[in-house]
Design an enzyme around this catalytic site. Structure first.
Site, PDB file in Angstrom:
ATOM      1  N   GLY A   8      25.984 116.394  48.725  1.00 33.47           N
ATOM      2  CA  GLY A   8      27.222 116.538  48.031  1.00 33.47           C
ATOM      3  C   GLY A   8      27.476 117.620  47.017  1.00 33.47           C
ATOM      4  O   GLY A   8      28.427 117.151  46.354  1.00 33.47           O
ATOM      5  N   GLY A   9      26.569 118.260  46.911  1.00 37.28           N
ATOM      6  CA  GLY A   9      26.488 119.528  45.891  1.00 37.28           C
ATOM      7  C   GLY A   9      27.438 120.283  45.877  1.00 37.28           C
ATOM      8  O   GLY A   9      27.506 121.410  45.038  1.00 37.28           O
ATOM      9  N   ALA A  10      28.336 120.528  46.947  1.00 34.81           N
ATOM     10  CA  ALA A  10      29.368 121.665  46.873  1.00 34.81           C
ATOM     11  C   ALA A  10      30.667 120.886  46.503  1.00 34.81           C
ATOM     12  O   ALA A  10      31.624 121.603  46.494  1.00 34.81           O
ATOM     13  CB  ALA A  10      29.401 121.972  48.315  1.00 34.81           C
ATOM     14  N   ILE A  13      31.645 116.954  41.292  1.00 34.36           N
ATOM     15  CA  ILE A  13      30.760 116.734  40.218  1.00 34.36           C
ATOM     16  C   ILE A  13      29.352 117.199  40.693  1.00 34.36           C
ATOM     17  O   ILE A  13      28.544 117.686  39.970  1.00 34.36           O
ATOM     18  CB  ILE A  13      30.696 114.792  40.105  1.00 34.36           C
ATOM     19  N   THR A 126      30.343 104.296  41.594  1.00 38.19           N
ATOM     20  CA  THR A 126      31.523 104.544  40.838  1.00 38.19           C
ATOM     21  C   THR A 126      32.070 103.152  40.043  1.00 38.19           C
ATOM     22  O   THR A 126      31.439 102.176  40.389  1.00 38.19           O
ATOM     23  CB  THR A 126      32.704 104.803  41.904  1.00 38.19           C
ATOM     24  N   ASP A 127      32.808 103.348  38.896  1.00 35.82           N
ATOM     25  CA  ASP A 127      33.354 101.921  38.324  1.00 35.82           C
ATOM     26  C   ASP A 127      33.937 101.096  39.353  1.00 35.82           C
ATOM     27  O   ASP A 127      34.313 100.049  38.992  1.00 35.82           O
ATOM     28  CB  ASP A 127      34.113 102.200  37.108  1.00 35.82           C
ATOM     29  N   GLU A 128      34.369 101.822  40.441  1.00 31.82           N
ATOM     30  CA  GLU A 128      35.339 100.907  41.283  1.00 31.82           C
ATOM     31  C   GLU A 128      34.841  99.956  41.975  1.00 31.82           C
ATOM     32  O   GLU A 128      35.451  98.936  42.488  1.00 31.82           O
ATOM     33  CB  GLU A 128      36.327 102.138  42.414  1.00 31.82           C
ATOM     34  N   TYR A 150      37.672 102.528  49.966  1.00 33.73           N
ATOM     35  CA  TYR A 150      36.763 103.576  49.176  1.00 33.73           C
ATOM     36  C   TYR A 150      35.696 102.858  48.354  1.00 33.73           C
ATOM     37  O   TYR A 150      34.478 102.818  48.577  1.00 33.73           O
ATOM     38  CB  TYR A 150      37.489 104.380  48.590  1.00 33.73           C
ATOM     39  N   LYS A 154      31.586 102.415  48.939  1.00 32.74           N
ATOM     40  CA  LYS A 154      30.829 102.697  47.954  1.00 32.74           C
ATOM     41  C   LYS A 154      29.866 101.470  47.618  1.00 32.74           C
ATOM     42  O   LYS A 154      28.618 101.625  47.424  1.00 32.74           O
ATOM     43  CB  LYS A 154      31.514 103.287  46.685  1.00 32.74           C
ATOM     44  N   ARG A 214      43.236 103.887  33.418  1.00 33.54           N
ATOM     45  CA  ARG A 214      41.698 104.340  33.787  1.00 33.54           C
ATOM     46  C   ARG A 214      41.050 104.827  32.475  1.00 33.54           C
ATOM     47  O   ARG A 214      41.248 105.234  31.577  1.00 33.54           O
ATOM     48  CB  ARG A 214      41.912 105.629  34.750  1.00 33.54           C
TER      49      ARG A 214
HETATM   50  P1  NAD Z   1      34.342 115.423  46.350  1.00 32.73           P
HETATM   51  O1  NAD Z   1      35.122 114.736  47.021  1.00 32.73           O
HETATM   52  O2  NAD Z   1      34.759 116.329  45.065  1.00 32.73           O
HETATM   53  O3  NAD Z   1      33.074 115.900  46.893  1.00 32.73           O
HETATM   54  C1  NAD Z   1      32.182 115.267  47.711  1.00 32.73           C
HETATM   55  C2  NAD Z   1      31.261 116.373  48.416  1.00 32.73           C
HETATM   56  O4  NAD Z   1      30.446 115.444  49.408  1.00 32.73           O
HETATM   57  C3  NAD Z   1      31.815 117.250  49.201  1.00 32.73           C
HETATM   58  O5  NAD Z   1      31.238 118.607  49.052  1.00 32.73           O
HETATM   59  C4  NAD Z   1      31.576 117.071  50.507  1.00 32.73           C
HETATM   60  O6  NAD Z   1      31.720 118.211  51.304  1.00 32.73           O
HETATM   61  C5  NAD Z   1      30.390 116.537  50.605  1.00 32.73           C
HETATM   62  N1  NAD Z   1      30.304 115.378  51.759  1.00 32.73           N
HETATM   63  C6  NAD Z   1      31.097 114.394  52.295  1.00 32.73           C
HETATM   64  N2  NAD Z   1      30.518 113.858  53.193  1.00 32.73           N
HETATM   65  C7  NAD Z   1      29.205 114.172  53.371  1.00 32.73           C
HETATM   66  C8  NAD Z   1      28.319 113.982  54.367  1.00 32.73           C
HETATM   67  N3  NAD Z   1      28.478 113.012  55.252  1.00 32.73           N
HETATM   68  N4  NAD Z   1      27.345 114.579  54.252  1.00 32.73           N
HETATM   69  C9  NAD Z   1      26.934 115.792  53.328  1.00 32.73           C
HETATM   70  N5  NAD Z   1      28.014 115.938  52.487  1.00 32.73           N
HETATM   71  C10 NAD Z   1      29.145 115.327  52.342  1.00 32.73           C
HETATM   72  O7  NAD Z   1      33.645 114.247  45.149  1.00 32.73           O
HETATM   73  P2  NAD Z   1      33.233 114.138  43.655  1.00 32.73           P
HETATM   74  O8  NAD Z   1      34.527 113.616  43.016  1.00 32.73           O
HETATM   75  O9  NAD Z   1      32.499 115.371  43.191  1.00 32.73           O
HETATM   76  O10 NAD Z   1      32.422 112.755  43.806  1.00 32.73           O
HETATM   77  C11 NAD Z   1      31.004 112.688  44.074  1.00 32.73           C
HETATM   78  C12 NAD Z   1      30.402 111.411  43.722  1.00 32.73           C
HETATM   79  O11 NAD Z   1      30.720 110.691  42.584  1.00 32.73           O
HETATM   80  C13 NAD Z   1      30.988 110.616  44.730  1.00 32.73           C
HETATM   81  O12 NAD Z   1      29.810 109.774  45.288  1.00 32.73           O
HETATM   82  C14 NAD Z   1      31.844 109.665  44.332  1.00 32.73           C
HETATM   83  O13 NAD Z   1      31.921 108.461  44.879  1.00 32.73           O
HETATM   84  C15 NAD Z   1      31.458 109.760  42.817  1.00 32.73           C
HETATM   85  N6  NAD Z   1      32.223 109.226  41.793  1.00 32.73           N
HETATM   86  C16 NAD Z   1      33.438 110.027  41.449  1.00 32.73           C
HETATM   87  C17 NAD Z   1      34.210 109.805  40.414  1.00 32.73           C
HETATM   88  C18 NAD Z   1      35.566 110.840  40.339  1.00 32.73           C
HETATM   89  O14 NAD Z   1      36.149 110.402  39.296  1.00 32.73           O
HETATM   90  N7  NAD Z   1      35.551 112.012  41.045  1.00 32.73           N
HETATM   91  C19 NAD Z   1      33.994 108.912  39.518  1.00 32.73           C
HETATM   92  C20 NAD Z   1      32.863 108.251  39.672  1.00 32.73           C
HETATM   93  C21 NAD Z   1      31.983 108.366  40.814  1.00 32.73           C
HETATM   94  P1  TYD Z   2      42.826 108.850  41.399  1.00 32.86           P
HETATM   95  O1  TYD Z   2      42.601 110.246  40.613  1.00 32.86           O
HETATM   96  O2  TYD Z   2      43.174 109.009  42.640  1.00 32.86           O
HETATM   97  O3  TYD Z   2      41.538 108.130  40.816  1.00 32.86           O
HETATM   98  P2  TYD Z   2      41.539 106.651  41.141  1.00 32.86           P
HETATM   99  O4  TYD Z   2      42.219 106.172  42.171  1.00 32.86           O
HETATM  100  O5  TYD Z   2      39.951 106.723  41.568  1.00 32.86           O
HETATM  101  O6  TYD Z   2      41.335 106.054  39.847  1.00 32.86           O
HETATM  102  O7  TYD Z   2      44.130 108.205  40.400  1.00 32.86           O
HETATM  103  C1  TYD Z   2      43.817 108.087  39.062  1.00 32.86           C
HETATM  104  C2  TYD Z   2      45.118 107.013  38.783  1.00 32.86           C
HETATM  105  O8  TYD Z   2      46.394 107.804  38.840  1.00 32.86           O
HETATM  106  C3  TYD Z   2      45.373 105.792  39.689  1.00 32.86           C
HETATM  107  O9  TYD Z   2      45.725 104.648  38.957  1.00 32.86           O
HETATM  108  C4  TYD Z   2      46.249 106.199  40.812  1.00 32.86           C
HETATM  109  C5  TYD Z   2      47.255 107.129  39.786  1.00 32.86           C
HETATM  110  N1  TYD Z   2      47.848 108.239  40.568  1.00 32.86           N
HETATM  111  C6  TYD Z   2      49.041 108.266  40.718  1.00 32.86           C
HETATM  112  O10 TYD Z   2      49.641 107.784  39.933  1.00 32.86           O
HETATM  113  N2  TYD Z   2      49.812 109.242  41.551  1.00 32.86           N
HETATM  114  C7  TYD Z   2      48.890 110.292  42.211  1.00 32.86           C
HETATM  115  O11 TYD Z   2      49.666 111.155  42.938  1.00 32.86           O
HETATM  116  C8  TYD Z   2      47.578 110.132  42.333  1.00 32.86           C
HETATM  117  C9  TYD Z   2      46.745 110.791  42.910  1.00 32.86           C
HETATM  118  C10 TYD Z   2      47.023 109.236  41.550  1.00 32.86           C
END
Ligand code: NAD
Ligand code: TYD
Length: 344
Positions: A8-10, A13, A126-128, A150, A154, A214
């Site tokens: 998932g490195g593309a 995060i 994730t915290d979720e 989701y 997770k 959040r």
């Molecule tokens: P993202 O959606 O930006 O990236 C996910 C990446 O995973 C993409 O590059 C996608 O191509 C790759 N991917 C998806 N399915 C795949 C598969 N089957 N095989 C190989 N690669 C695959 O996500 P992100 O926001 O960078 O999140 C990365 C990780 O961190 C996730 O596991 C997410 O649950 C966790 N996380 C995200 C947040 C946040 O706020 N974004 C917070 C806490 C934890």
């Molecule tokens: P999001 O970035 O989708 O992260 P998460 O659901 O994982 O917390 O959303 C952050 C917060 O913002 C969440 O409470 C939902 C809210 N939100 C909106 O109010 N409008 C939007 O269009 C989006 C995408 C999120």
């Protein structure tokens, strides 16, 4: 630790982690393994140029043969797994891909990792998984109460990581990050979506009353947290990575409009997300005890993020086409229409 597979490195995060690791640890080899779904983007890895230290492989973590081949070809000893379907709203529209990657994919990675004799498996969660936290702060021993498809997928992946540690003695570490933001984040998540929409003077669809809370974490701090957990975390343990900076969505929206110099009339209160968690909040003392500290305040992180999206329109304008517009239509058209109708 020598050859690290960053699955998932593309994505957002994972690419920040890959860029950071290449700069910070020249002695490691970083193999990014990514399916390149709509969220995967090779532009995120453009800053890494050193071929000797970094390689990219396109593959699905749920594809056993592809995982096995990558493990063998690159003599992988460590996995840091970011691969996931990561957007709550998409999981409400359909959860198929979430189960495929966030649960089954994690199992395949673990199982092949075990057969291959991995030294360490760090799983990014994730915290979720803790669910809605009405008061106080989640600590790592708290139970799971995931509310969105989701979060449930997770949680399923995490439980499999736990089982592979307890049953098979694998050296696993789990991190649970809070809401992360910063450069290169796909513009479906709150901050990059609202920043780029506001830059184009388009409406900002705030779900419900916007009083959901959040905990905001700058991406570089999330990455250093994973680095600390990877090097100093104890086998079988989980670590919260939290900004410990709680904000209401509506306040965050006002803040970003202020930074962009855009009017508050862009805000639309639209029908709420189904099953919307009201509050996330985590305690990060366990990771701090390993030496991690948060490096960015929300004010500074937001400032840097807004500037990055303003300076890098080339990156997000090409994303906001095709599939993105179809998703936008499905997610927001009816909501925005309902908000228009109820305007005085
Ligand atoms: P993202 O959606 O930006 O990236 C996910 C990446 O995973 C993409 O590059 C996608 O191509 C790759 N991917 C998806 N399915 C795949 C598969 N089957 N095989 C190989 N690669 C695959 O996500 P992100 O926001 O960078 O999140 C990365 C990780 O961190 C996730 O596991 C997410 O649950 C966790 N996380 C995200 C947040 C946040 O706020 N974004 C917070 C806490 C934890
Ligand atoms: P999001 O970035 O989708 O992260 P998460 O659901 O994982 O917390 O959303 C952050 C917060 O913002 C969440 O409470 C939902 C809210 N939100 C909106 O109010 N409008 C939007 O269009 C989006 C995408 C999120």
């Amino acid at each position: 630790m020598k050859n690290i597979l960053v699955s998932g490195g593309a994505g957002f995060i994972g690419s920040a982690f890959a860029r950071y690791m290449v700069a910070r640890y020249p002695q490691y080899r970083i193999i990014v393994f990514d399916k390149l779904t709509y969220a995967g983007n090779l532009d995120n890895l453009l800053p890494i140029s050193d071929e000797a230290q970094y390689r990219f492989v396109r593959g699905d973590i749920a594809d056993r043969a592809a995982v096995k081949a990558a493990f063998q070809e690159f003599e992988i000893d460590t996995v840091v797994n970011f691969a996931a379907e990561s957007h709550v709203d998409r999981s409400i529209l359909s959860a198929d891909a979430f189960l495929h990657t966030d649960t089954v994919g994690v199992y395949i990675l673990l199982d092949e990792g075990r057969a291959h004799g991995l030294e360490c498996f760090l799983h990014v969660s994730t915290d979720e998984v803790y669910g809605d936290v009405h008061e106080g702060y989640s600590v790592e021993g708290d139970g799971f109460a995931p509310n969105s498809p989701y979060a449930a997928s997770k949680a399923g992946g995490e439980l499999m990581v736990r089982a592979y540690h307890v049953t098979h003695g694998m050296n696993t570490v789990i991190t649970r990050g809070s809401n992360t933001y910063g450069p290169y984040q796909y513009p479906e998540k709150l901050l990059p979506f609202f920043i780029t929409e506001a830059m184009d003077d388009r409406p900002l669809p705030v779900y419900g009353d916007g009083r959901q809370i959040r905990d905001w974490l700058y991406v570089e701090d999330h990455v250093t947290g994973i680095d600390v957990a990877l090097h100093y975390g104890k086998a079988g343990e989980a670590y919260n990575i939290a900004g410990e900076d709680l904000r209401h969505n509506i306040d965050v929206t006002h803040d970003l409009l202020g930074k962009l110099g855009k009017p508050e009339t862009l805000i639309r209160h639209v029908p709420d997300r189904e099953g919307h968690d009201r509050r996330y909040a985590m305690d990060a003392s366990k990771l701090r005890a390993l030496g991690w500290t948060r490096g960015h305040t929300f004010e500074q992180g937001l400032e840097d993020t807004v500037r990055w999206y303003a300076d890098n329109t080339w990156w997000w304008r090409k994303i906001k086409t095709g599939e993105y517009l179809e998703y936008y239509q499905r997610q927001y058209a009816a909501r925005l229409a309902a908000a228009e109708q109820s305007r005085p």
